[in-house]
Structures are given as structure tokens and as C-alpha cells.
Design a protein around this motif. Sequence first.
Motif, PDB file in Angstrom:
ATOM      1  N   UNK A  37      23.577 -33.382   6.934  1.00  0.00           N
ATOM      2  CA  UNK A  37      22.265 -33.848   7.384  1.00  0.00           C
ATOM      3  C   UNK A  37      22.410 -34.783   8.590  1.00  0.00           C
ATOM      4  N   UNK A  38      23.426 -35.623   8.572  1.00  0.00           N
ATOM      5  CA  UNK A  38      23.665 -36.543   9.695  1.00  0.00           C
ATOM      6  C   UNK A  38      24.016 -35.778  10.957  1.00  0.00           C
TER       7      UNK A  38
ATOM      8  N   UNK B 269      29.173 -45.082   4.494  1.00  0.00           N
ATOM      9  CA  UNK B 269      28.872 -44.281   3.306  1.00  0.00           C
ATOM     10  C   UNK B 269      30.018 -44.423   2.304  1.00  0.00           C
ATOM     11  N   UNK B 270      29.748 -44.977   1.115  1.00  0.00           N
ATOM     12  CA  UNK B 270      30.830 -45.262   0.166  1.00  0.00           C
ATOM     13  C   UNK B 270      31.561 -44.034  -0.379  1.00  0.00           C
ATOM     14  N   UNK B 271      30.909 -42.859  -0.412  1.00  0.00           N
ATOM     15  CA  UNK B 271      31.567 -41.645  -0.914  1.00  0.00           C
ATOM     16  C   UNK B 271      32.608 -41.104   0.051  1.00  0.00           C
ATOM     17  N   UNK B 272      32.562 -41.552   1.300  1.00  0.00           N
ATOM     18  CA  UNK B 272      33.524 -41.098   2.308  1.00  0.00           C
ATOM     19  C   UNK B 272      34.636 -42.135   2.407  1.00  0.00           C
TER      20      UNK B 272
ATOM     21  N   UNK C  69      28.297 -36.403  -0.655  1.00  0.00           N
ATOM     22  CA  UNK C  69      28.844 -36.797   0.646  1.00  0.00           C
ATOM     23  C   UNK C  69      28.740 -35.644   1.638  1.00  0.00           C
ATOM     24  N   UNK C  70      29.019 -34.435   1.190  1.00  0.00           N
ATOM     25  CA  UNK C  70      28.930 -33.256   2.062  1.00  0.00           C
ATOM     26  C   UNK C  70      27.498 -33.077   2.549  1.00  0.00           C
TER      27      UNK C  70
ATOM     28  N   UNK D 196      37.270 -35.138   6.843  1.00  0.00           N
ATOM     29  CA  UNK D 196      36.748 -36.147   5.929  1.00  0.00           C
ATOM     30  C   UNK D 196      37.574 -36.158   4.652  1.00  0.00           C
ATOM     31  N   UNK D 197      37.740 -37.341   4.090  1.00  0.00           N
ATOM     32  CA  UNK D 197      38.295 -37.483   2.748  1.00  0.00           C
ATOM     33  C   UNK D 197      37.181 -38.089   1.909  1.00  0.00           C
ATOM     34  N   UNK D 198      36.681 -37.293   0.962  1.00  0.00           N
ATOM     35  CA  UNK D 198      35.619 -37.737   0.067  1.00  0.00           C
ATOM     36  C   UNK D 198      36.224 -38.246  -1.233  1.00  0.00           C
TER      37      UNK D 198
END
Length: 109
Positions: free
Chosen positions: A26-27, A80-83, A20-21, A8-10
Amino acid sequence: MEKYEAMFIFQAAAEKVANAKKIVEESFKKEGVTIESDEDFGLRTLAYPIQKEHEGHYWLYKLTMKPEKASSTLTLFRQIPEILRSLIIKQTESKREKKQQKSNRKSYG
């Protein structure tokens, strides 16, 4: 169950990385994915801007999950915008590992 790696690139801001983490973990838990390990690769400059961001925080997860879960979780992460970016790949044995396993087997005749 197969083994996978997810990169992932946050977004670079610390609070966005933490958020985001948390969402990612949780997902994964909700989808029945087992997180074997995770590794923080830290803040890096991107080769090109993504969503007007010039830096991103890289995070690697090693996972165990059913193959059909890979695409559904990846679709979720795109929303998800943070990712900034996400990638899930299946781990395979290298030729060297296969050769080593063969050499470890001894046949007694």
C-alpha cells in the motif's frame, strides 16, 4: 524512472508477515512506485537477534520508481514494527550485460 530492488525482513509470525506485506504494498502504491515482481525467500534464522527476534521472513520486491522516492519510502518503513530491516538498492547493468549489448550491435560499413 529507475529500477530498484527492495529486500525486507519481516517478523516471523505469519499474521505479521501478511500485515507487513500489505502495509509495504500500500505504501509503494501511495508513493507511485510500480511493483514489477515480488519473491518470498521464506523464514530464515538471523545471524544476530533483531528486536529480540531470532528468525525473520525475507521478502524481495523488484520496483520501478523515481530516485527521490527511495529514501522517503525507506524512512517510512523504519517506523513499522513488523519490519525488522529494509534495504532499497538501485539496479545497475553488469559489465557482462554491457559487453553483450555491444557485441549484439553490428556495424555495417
